[in-house]
Design a protein around this motif. Structure first.
Motif, short mmCIF file in Angstrom:
data_model
loop_
_atom_site.label_atom_id
_atom_site.label_comp_id
_atom_site.label_asym_id
_atom_site.label_seq_id
_atom_site.Cartn_x
_atom_site.Cartn_y
_atom_site.Cartn_z
N MET A 1 0.90 -1.08 -0.13
CA MET A 1 -0.05 0.15 -0.13
C MET A 1 0.85 1.23 0.14
N LEU A 2 1.87 1.51 1.02
CA LEU A 2 2.84 2.58 1.02
C LEU A 2 3.42 2.69 -0.30
N ARG A 3 3.99 1.58 -0.78
CA ARG A 3 4.80 1.66 -2.09
C ARG A 3 3.76 2.05 -3.27
N GLU A 4 2.86 1.49 -3.32
CA GLU A 4 2.02 1.94 -4.41
C GLU A 4 1.49 3.35 -4.42
N ASN A 5 1.06 3.68 -3.12
CA ASN A 5 0.69 5.44 -3.09
C ASN A 5 2.05 6.09 -3.15
N PHE A 6 3.19 5.90 -2.70
CA PHE A 6 4.25 6.60 -2.74
C PHE A 6 4.81 7.00 -4.38
N THR A 7 4.57 5.97 -5.40
CA THR A 7 4.53 6.18 -6.56
C THR A 7 3.64 6.94 -7.28
N ASP A 8 2.35 6.66 -6.90
CA ASP A 8 1.37 7.45 -7.49
C ASP A 8 1.59 8.94 -7.13
N LEU A 9 1.78 9.27 -5.78
CA LEU A 9 1.97 10.48 -5.26
C LEU A 9 2.93 11.20 -6.12
N THR A 10 4.07 10.62 -6.22
CA THR A 10 5.20 11.22 -7.05
C THR A 10 4.83 11.39 -8.68
N TYR A 11 3.85 10.52 -9.21
CA TYR A 11 3.43 10.89 -10.35
C TYR A 11 2.29 12.04 -10.21
N PHE A 12 1.56 12.24 -9.34
CA PHE A 12 0.59 13.17 -8.97
C PHE A 12 1.26 14.61 -9.16
N ILE A 13 2.50 14.72 -8.21
CA ILE A 13 3.11 16.10 -8.01
C ILE A 13 3.74 16.38 -9.47
N VAL A 14 3.99 15.42 -10.27
CA VAL A 14 4.57 16.06 -11.69
C VAL A 14 3.58 16.32 -12.66
N VAL A 15 2.47 15.80 -12.58
CA VAL A 15 1.30 16.20 -13.46
C VAL A 15 1.00 17.65 -12.96
N ALA A 16 0.80 17.81 -11.58
CA ALA A 16 0.26 19.11 -11.05
C ALA A 16 1.21 20.13 -11.47
N ARG A 17 2.76 19.98 -11.41
CA ARG A 17 3.62 20.80 -11.83
C ARG A 17 3.49 21.09 -13.12
N GLU A 18 3.36 20.29 -13.96
CA GLU A 18 3.65 20.48 -15.65
C GLU A 18 2.22 20.89 -16.02
N GLN A 19 1.30 20.53 -15.21
CA GLN A 19 -0.29 21.11 -15.70
C GLN A 19 -0.48 20.38 -17.03
N SER A 20 -0.08 19.05 -17.14
CA SER A 20 -0.30 18.40 -18.63
C SER A 20 0.31 16.96 -18.29
N PHE A 21 -0.59 15.90 -18.66
CA PHE A 21 -0.22 14.51 -18.63
C PHE A 21 0.56 14.09 -19.76
N THR A 22 0.63 15.02 -20.87
CA THR A 22 1.52 14.73 -21.94
C THR A 22 3.36 15.00 -21.64
N ARG A 23 3.10 16.11 -20.93
CA ARG A 23 4.45 16.83 -20.61
C ARG A 23 5.05 16.00 -19.09
N ALA A 24 4.11 15.70 -18.28
CA ALA A 24 4.46 14.81 -17.29
C ALA A 24 4.96 13.33 -17.58
N ALA A 25 4.09 12.66 -18.50
CA ALA A 25 4.45 11.50 -19.17
C ALA A 25 6.06 11.28 -19.75
N ALA A 26 6.18 12.72 -20.32
CA ALA A 26 7.47 12.48 -21.23
C ALA A 26 8.53 12.63 -20.04
N ARG A 27 8.43 13.43 -18.89
CA ARG A 27 9.31 13.61 -17.86
C ARG A 27 9.69 12.60 -17.18
N LEU A 28 8.64 11.74 -16.91
CA LEU A 28 8.48 10.54 -16.11
C LEU A 28 9.11 9.31 -16.71
N GLY A 29 8.89 9.61 -17.98
CA GLY A 29 9.35 8.22 -18.75
C GLY A 29 8.33 6.96 -18.82
N VAL A 30 7.13 7.42 -18.85
CA VAL A 30 5.77 6.35 -18.86
C VAL A 30 5.00 6.80 -19.72
#
Length: 298
Positions: free
Chosen positions: A1-30
């Motif tokens: 549970m903790l591991r899954e939430n930690f990864t998803d929280l990291t993803y959430f922060i990047v999406v929020a900063r980039e204000q774009s799923f496209t840019r966030a996905a490119a930055r995260l490599g997913v």
């Protein structure tokens, strides 16, 4: 549970900063679909909406904003701990994010950064060119580069370049057709190529010196750009007068492709400085970068 939430929280922060799923996905490599699935899963587990999605943009909800403010310091602390372990082993590794204007990047920072990058292959640097006065704390940059007189007093500032000046230039054929201005105010009768300043949303008022006193001249013309290379290209095409950093056109002037006017009126500016929050804890990579870009007058 903790591991899954930690990864998803990291993803959430990047999406929020980039204000774009496209840019966030490119930055995260997913993939975008994997990123979207992770965010939906996080929202379902927390039973709250974190992002507002439209066809053009992504923004955080009130709950999402509260979550970012709560977890960002914790993640920053964790990153600092992990970085300190690398530092203790003598490895120069890490990621740096730096915001700066395009002239600062081309004239001052990049020539010094290239040898640094070659020397430390495990250090990754993201340069974000932006001519506005970005808040490096809220935007989570490690540092910014600005002119010395533009930096807030609560920041640590390190000079990285010499003073420089602006000059007015145009193609010889332009001056042959329209004549040369003899004062800055005469530029108001010329076709001037403007620059838009994102901070104010307006046009840059050309700054000159009249017997040591600063004057500003509002010029007009057919063309306006928000980047330096396009203004230079337009001047080379004979389309008007530009007011640009001297080093950016020095070679073109020497080749006779552009001619200077009003040199005795040209404004001088304090050299570029690297700045960062006074409370920032240096990583070894950041300290080495400071050493690499620091200005050493000859």
């Amino acid at each position: 549970m903790l591991r899954e939430n930690f990864t998803d929280l990291t993803y959430f922060i990047v999406v929020a900063r980039e204000q774009s799923f496209t840019r966030a996905a490119a930055r995260l490599g997913v993939s975008q679909s994997a990123l979207s699935h992770a965010i939906r899963g996080l929202e379902e587990r927390l039973n709250m909406r974190l992002l507002t999605r439209t066809t053009r943009s992504v923004s955080t909800t009130e709950a999402g904003e509260r979550l970012i403010k709560s977890i960002t310091p914790l993640i920053d602390d964790l990153e600092s701990v992990l970085q300190s372990l690398n530092d203790e082993q003598g490895r120069i590794v890490g990621n740096l994010r730096i915001t700066l204007g395009e002239h600062a990047l081309r004239s001052t920072v990049l020539p010094k950064a290239l040898p640094f990058i070659a020397k430390y292959p495990e250090v990754n640097i993201e340069f974000v060119t932006d001519n506005s006065l970005t808040n490096i704390v809220s935007e989570r940059f490690d540092a910014g580069v600005r002119l010395g007189d533009q930096i807030e007093k609560d920041m640590i500032a390190i000079r990285i370049g010499p003073d420089w000046r602006m000059i007015a230039v145009a193609a010889p054929e332009y001056f042959a057709k329209w004549g040369k201005p003899d004062t800055p105010y005469a530029l108001q009768q010329h076709n001037c190529i403007n620059m838009r300043l994102p901070t104010l949303g307006g046009l840059y008022q050309w700054e000159f010196l009249d017997q040591g006193k600063e004057i500003r001249v509002r010029v007009e013309g057919q063309l306006t750009f928000n980047n330096l290379p396009s203004r230079i290209d337009a001047a080379l095409a004979g389309l008007g007068v530009i007011y640009v950093p001297e080093d950016s056109v020095a070679e073109l002037v020497a080749q006779g492709k552009l001619e200077c006017v009003l040199e005795e009126w040209s404004a001088h500016f304090t050299g570029y400085h690297l700045y960062y929050p006074s409370r920032k804890q240096h990583t070894a990579a950041f300290s080495k970068f400071i050493d690499a870009v620091r200005y050493h007058p000859s």
